[in-house]
Design an enzyme around this catalytic site. Sequence first.
Site, PDB file in Angstrom:
ATOM      1  N   ASP A 209     -78.990  40.674 -13.437  1.00 20.40           N
ATOM      2  CA  ASP A 209     -77.688  41.273 -13.715  1.00 20.40           C
ATOM      3  C   ASP A 209     -76.866  41.140 -12.443  1.00 20.40           C
ATOM      4  OD1 ASP A 209     -75.476  42.851 -14.156  1.00 20.40           O
ATOM      5  OD2 ASP A 209     -76.604  44.546 -14.971  1.00 20.40           O
TER       6      ASP A 209
ATOM      7  N   LYS B 207     -62.186  27.126 -12.183  1.00 15.73           N
ATOM      8  CA  LYS B 207     -60.876  27.504 -12.711  1.00 15.73           C
ATOM      9  C   LYS B 207     -61.069  28.087 -14.117  1.00 15.73           C
ATOM     10  CE  LYS B 207     -60.086  24.184 -15.954  1.00 15.73           C
ATOM     11  NZ  LYS B 207     -59.651  24.433 -17.330  1.00 15.73           N
TER      12      LYS B 207
ATOM     13  N   HIS C 280     -62.027  19.603 -11.518  1.00 13.12           N
ATOM     14  CA  HIS C 280     -62.803  18.367 -11.638  1.00 13.12           C
ATOM     15  C   HIS C 280     -61.922  17.124 -11.788  1.00 13.12           C
ATOM     16  CE1 HIS C 280     -62.287  19.080 -16.010  1.00 13.12           C
ATOM     17  NE2 HIS C 280     -62.444  17.781 -16.133  1.00 13.12           N
TER      18      HIS C 280
ATOM     19  N   HIS D 175     -54.927  21.384 -13.728  1.00 11.03           N
ATOM     20  CA  HIS D 175     -55.069  19.935 -13.875  1.00 11.03           C
ATOM     21  C   HIS D 175     -53.736  19.195 -13.760  1.00 11.03           C
ATOM     22  CE1 HIS D 175     -59.131  20.681 -14.830  1.00 11.03           C
ATOM     23  NE2 HIS D 175     -59.050  20.764 -16.135  1.00 11.03           N
TER      24      HIS D 175
END
Length: 488
Positions: free
Chosen positions: A94, A148, A178, A240
């Site tokens: 946890d 993100k 990415h 992006h």
Amino acid sequence: MTTLLPPAGALDIVIFGGTGDLSFRKLLPALYMAHLHEKLSADARIIAIGRQDWTHDEYLAFIDSHSPAFIDASAFSASDWQHFLARLTYVSMDVMQGDDYARLKTLCSQPALRVFYLATAPSLFTQICARLSDAGLVDAQARVVLEKPLGTDLASARAINTEVARYFGEHQIYRIDHYLGKETVQNLMVLRFGNAIYEPLWRAPYIRSVQITVAETVGVGSRAGFYDGAGAMRDMVQNHLLQLLCIVAMEPPISLDADDVRDEKLKVLRSLRKMDLADIKRDTVRGQYTAGASEGAAVKGYLQEDDVPAGSRTETFVALRAHIDNTRWANVPFFLRTGKRMQQRQSQIIIEFADQPFSIFGTAASHEPNRLIISLQPEESIHLEMMVKEPGSGMKLHPVKLGLDLQSTSDKRRAEAYERLLIDVVKGRLTHFMRRDELEAAWTWIEPILAGWKALDDKPRSYSAGTWGPAASSALMAREHLSWFEEA
């Protein structure tokens, strides 16, 4: 700033959210490729953390049944895969419980370079960082990767940045996008700044317009719970598309040093013209897909997807016109577009050059503008559209493409985006990651648009799945006597 590996080369990559889609679809396949090509040290280990009460063997069975489907079949070897799985350790914990971090510490190498990849909800980032620090797991060698979207607005992004900065220095924080790891995106820097032919023309008035499209054929799938609170603007445009815009529009940096590159991107974001309500109403289009056909199959509309609230007004499509108020880009419109359930999966940048001031071929001659077509996916290529004469009598013109297939320019293997960026993290390369002020400048521009939609009570326009979005996005271009590339 670059931090070197410890002398022994010990490396622990700790993935929070190790059972999630991102991990088994992207991160572990990327790390397998890095393992296969000997980019990980022999004693590098991957510690996956999840909430599921699984044993180590149960986790390996889960990964073994899910991840190979996301690895290029030509690169997959059963024996190499088993060697890779031997690097993995699963920890059920946890992340809100401090005592569990003491157990994690006993599993980490001492000393080691530790990469903490937070593939969790952003709301957990600050708690995880605080507990890592309390457990003595954060030192000068440690790095943290933040997925993100970082926050839902400027205030939440600032709050996360401020809290994470209490435990990690800015040079230790890797805000990952990415798209910045894609070969073609990185090649765009070389195209612009490594070739004298383009730089004199890469500006107004020689460029008429710029289009940036990131289109997906998939729907929201299992991400509806997250997506409905984000929408296309937060999920795609804020990161992006704005990052692609920055690379297209930035001035030449004085070097490839991370801060020199990011300084220039920051200038672009700060130069974006702010939109008022009239601008938002005129220059933005929100859409939401309805039932239709995608890739030959009937699909549901957004409101019929699992976990989407009835009557949701979340946008699955955004098109907008932006302007950069500086000398290089004065009066050049930038058109940004992204959406789900669109006709084709593609990411493209279209640079449309201005017409010649006078044509000796007359208005009757077939004529298309010169365009530079930069394709990021599904293929990676660069094409320049030019006019040539058709064979025969007369001077009838038609466009041809001068093509550069980036995949055929070298016999070297082309790493996927996540693999390249993960190795950048290990090597301490920050150039292709967002800096704090860069992220906050993006939110500063985006937030008034989100607020404007709310003030205007802007209901998203419907578009059928398998199309290119609402008709209003074509009208957005038509007002400039332009059209989206696929319509041209």
